[in-house]
Design a protein around this motif. Structure first.
Motif, PDB file in Angstrom:
ATOM      1  N   GLY A  40       0.895  -1.142  -0.034  1.00  0.00           N
ATOM      2  CA  GLY A  40       0.071  -0.040   0.139  1.00  0.00           C
ATOM      3  C   GLY A  40       0.769   1.174   0.021  1.00  0.00           C
ATOM      4  O   GLY A  40       0.648   2.140  -0.804  1.00  0.00           O
ATOM      5  N   TRP A  41       1.934   1.287   0.796  1.00  0.00           N
ATOM      6  CA  TRP A  41       2.806   2.471   0.817  1.00  0.00           C
ATOM      7  C   TRP A  41       3.674   2.619  -0.592  1.00  0.00           C
ATOM      8  O   TRP A  41       3.574   3.648  -1.254  1.00  0.00           O
ATOM      9  N   ILE A  42       3.974   1.466  -1.194  1.00  0.00           N
ATOM     10  CA  ILE A  42       4.850   1.507  -2.414  1.00  0.00           C
ATOM     11  C   ILE A  42       3.788   2.130  -3.639  1.00  0.00           C
ATOM     12  O   ILE A  42       4.030   3.011  -4.259  1.00  0.00           O
ATOM     13  N   VAL A  43       2.597   1.565  -3.439  1.00  0.00           N
ATOM     14  CA  VAL A  43       1.604   1.713  -4.621  1.00  0.00           C
ATOM     15  C   VAL A  43       1.268   3.364  -4.362  1.00  0.00           C
ATOM     16  O   VAL A  43       0.988   3.991  -5.062  1.00  0.00           O
ATOM     17  N   GLY A  44       0.791   3.673  -3.398  1.00  0.00           N
ATOM     18  CA  GLY A  44       0.398   5.012  -2.803  1.00  0.00           C
ATOM     19  C   GLY A  44       1.269   5.805  -3.237  1.00  0.00           C
ATOM     20  O   GLY A  44       0.901   6.994  -4.000  1.00  0.00           O
ATOM     21  N   PHE A  45       2.729   5.794  -2.992  1.00  0.00           N
ATOM     22  CA  PHE A  45       3.523   6.912  -3.232  1.00  0.00           C
ATOM     23  C   PHE A  45       3.723   6.949  -4.862  1.00  0.00           C
ATOM     24  O   PHE A  45       4.140   7.965  -5.516  1.00  0.00           O
ATOM     25  N   MET A  46       3.756   5.782  -5.529  1.00  0.00           N
ATOM     26  CA  MET A  46       3.687   5.584  -7.069  1.00  0.00           C
ATOM     27  C   MET A  46       2.711   6.476  -7.742  1.00  0.00           C
ATOM     28  O   MET A  46       2.870   7.028  -8.633  1.00  0.00           O
ATOM     29  N   LEU A  47       1.488   6.101  -7.001  1.00  0.00           N
ATOM     30  CA  LEU A  47       0.082   6.845  -7.697  1.00  0.00           C
ATOM     31  C   LEU A  47       0.433   8.573  -7.527  1.00  0.00           C
ATOM     32  O   LEU A  47       0.079   9.321  -8.513  1.00  0.00           O
ATOM     33  N   VAL A  48       0.996   8.844  -6.463  1.00  0.00           N
ATOM     34  CA  VAL A  48       1.165  10.290  -6.174  1.00  0.00           C
ATOM     35  C   VAL A  48       2.107  10.939  -7.145  1.00  0.00           C
ATOM     36  O   VAL A  48       2.228  12.011  -7.799  1.00  0.00           O
ATOM     37  N   ALA A  49       3.437  10.082  -7.491  1.00  0.00           N
ATOM     38  CA  ALA A  49       4.444  10.437  -8.392  1.00  0.00           C
ATOM     39  C   ALA A  49       3.716  10.682  -9.914  1.00  0.00           C
ATOM     40  O   ALA A  49       4.033  11.494 -10.510  1.00  0.00           O
ATOM     41  N   HIS A  50       2.656   9.701 -10.096  1.00  0.00           N
ATOM     42  CA  HIS A  50       2.237   9.632 -11.366  1.00  0.00           C
ATOM     43  C   HIS A  50       1.101  10.759 -11.531  1.00  0.00           C
ATOM     44  O   HIS A  50       0.988  11.571 -12.619  1.00  0.00           O
TER      45      HIS A  50
END
Length: 534
Positions: free
Chosen positions: A250-260
């Motif tokens: 969840g953390w990794i995917v969450g920060f990935m989506l913020v970056a996108h």
């Protein structure tokens, strides 16, 4: 030579992508995919629960948070104004989380496990909440509706907390032996993340269209962080936490989506879309209804909703009332603004109508309005015979006044002439400026002696001196008079007759009036010089 080539390059639209602004950088996509692949690869080869798995998962989470922070800061550099501030605040929140995670991993590396709780790392983790909320609000540019949107977010957050407390958080935080401060800090994580996610999705429907895709990805990312934090809190309290669980994902995917989301930031300005869809108007009340149902179910099952749920529901009711008051105030303000807009539009319409039919310099009727009133008067004469006369007035020597005193003085003379014509006529008569130094009067239902008296008064009045800036101008006038005859006389013919009579007055020495007679066309005119006053 100075050019604006730099400004043009900054806003160049790439081929094949009309209207979408500069191409977004691709490095966040690459780094995010590598981080996710690296995490799953690491957890596949390292035994779960050990220090290697914990540190590895922490490093990858820190990297993705830093990637999101850099992406947000770069988005801020591509934009300006409120957008730059919003993305910069989001980036600062990502870096605070990354820095806190580095400190947290240092405890693990020093075999200080479990990590002290609460500790200084919690301040860094929790800093993400206010910074992200402030950043999202800056990006949304809500303006006057900001208070109502904030209340919507609070209502949604509180409603989700009631549901979460009834289902997960309540049983989890009833752990004996933990201080109230520690429980409050632990509870702050899911509360903060739910608040961020709620705010993003509430703001999404009211934001500018160009920011919706970016804010939507940021909202999904915050939702992922909320799920991860809630999962971490639950697993930590129950002693089941280990690296490689869905919380890390969840953390990794969450920060990935913020970056996108930061990658999708647009610098090109567009108009804000203030129209609120019905789904967004109803959005705060949907989770509120679920929260009320959950509280009722808890009361039925356990016989009591508990202090926390009771306090949360009470606060929700207060916020709903506050939202209705704010909505009522906004409606009152909107109604007042609409009324003012209607009045302004009416005044503008009246002004445009006036300008369409009046001379802007003198305020007299223009040629179009004069001809329209003359045509209407002639139509009335077809049914009801009555006297009708047209006076055609041309100033003598006006070009000399312009050449000698200047065009500004000439304009002043024209305004004075218009005022004098108004004093020579009745309120029901029409005085018009046909163009240049030519004027006309429409005298309705004035008998012949009265028309002659008005013509004499005009010649006498306009023959007087006008003082302009200590200089004297005398705009004498030649006047032609034409009377309506029995029958169907076109308006153009009547005006042409008055023009012929005025021309005859000029030929006979100017500063006089001439009454139109049929033999004027043959060059024979009866010329009437103005009688001396008194």
């Amino acid at each position: 030579m100075a050019t604006n080539a730099g400004a043009e390059d900054a806003g160049t639209t790439p081929p094949g992508r009309p209207g979408r602004g500069p191409a977004a950088p691709r490095w966040p996509v690459v780094l995010s995919v590598l981080a996710l692949v690296g995490f799953f690869g690491w957890t596949a080869v390292v035994p779960p629960g050990g220090i290697e798995a914990t540190v590895g998962g922490g490093v990858i989470s820190t990297v993705t948070a830093a990637v999101a922070g850099v992406a947000c800061l770069r988005a801020g550099r591509r934009t300006a104004g409120a957008d730059r501030a919003g993305w910069s605040l989001l980036g600062a929140g990502m870096f605070c989380w990354a820095a806190a995670n580095v400190v947290w991993q240092s405890y693990v590396l020093r075999h200080i496990y479990p990590v002290p709780f609460p500790s200084g790392t919690d301040a860094g983790f929790l800093s993400l909440v206010p910074l992200s909320v402030a950043g999202v609000f800056a990006l949304a540019r809500l303006g006057r509706s900001g208070i109502r949107v904030l209340l919507d977010g609070v209502i949604i957050t509180g409603s989700l907390l009631v549901v979460s407390w009834v289902t997960v958080l309540g049983p989890t935080f009833e752990v004996p032996g933990q201080s109230a401060f520690a429980q409050a800090v632990a509870l702050a994580y899911p509360i903060g993340d739910v608040a961020i996610a709620s705010m993003v999705f509430v703001v999404l429907g009211r934001s500018e269209r160009r920011n919706r895709a970016a804010l939507g990805l940021v909202g999904l990312g915050m939702l992922g962080l909320a799920i991860a934090d809630s999962g971490f809190a639950y697993l930590s309290q129950s002693g089941q936490w280990s690296t490689g669980t869905f919380a890390n994902v969840g953390w990794i995917v969450g920060f990935m989506l913020v970056a996108h989301g930061a990658r999708r930031a647009r610098a090109a300005p567009t108009a804000a879309n203030e129209r609120l869809a019905s789904v967004w108007l109803a959005l705060p009340y949907l989770p509120l209804a679920v929260a009320v149902v959950s509280a009722v179910a808890l009361e039925i099952i356990h016989g009591s909703v508990g202090t926390v749920v009771l306090v949360l529901v009470t606060l929700l009711v207060m916020f709903v009332v506050a939202r209705q008051i704010v909505a009522l105030r906004d409606n009152v303000v909107l109604t007042r603004d609409l009324q003012k807009m209607v009045v302004d539009l009416q005044q503008r319409e009246e002004q445009l109508r006036f300008l369409a039919f009046h001379d802007p310099l003198t305020g007299l009727a223009n040629r179009a309005l004069f001809q329209d009133r003359l045509a209407q008067a002639l139509l009335v004469r077809l049914r009801t015979p009555a006297p009708l006369a047209v006076l055609y007035i041309d100033l003598d020597g006006f070009k000399d006044i312009n050449d000698r005193l200047g065009h500004a003085a000439g304009d002043t003379v024209l305004v004075r002439v218009a005022d004098q014509l108004n004093t020579c006529t009745r309120s029901g008569d029409t005085a018009a400026r046909l163009g240049g130094d030519e004027f006309a009067l429409l005298l309705d239902s004035v008998p012949l002696p009265g028309v002659i008296a008005i013509a004499e008064r005009i010649v006498r009045t306009l023959g007087q001196d006008i003082v302009i800036d200590a200089q004297t101008a005398r705009p004498a006038a030649s006047v032609g008079v034409a009377f309506h005859e029995t029958g169907d006389t076109p308006a153009g013919d009547l005006l042409r007759r008055a023009d012929l009579a005025m021309y005859a007055a000029k030929l006979q020495g100017k500063s006089r009036y001439v009454v139109y007679e049929p033999h004027l066309r043959d060059g024979i005119a009866t010329v009437h010089p103005a009688r001396p006053s008194g």
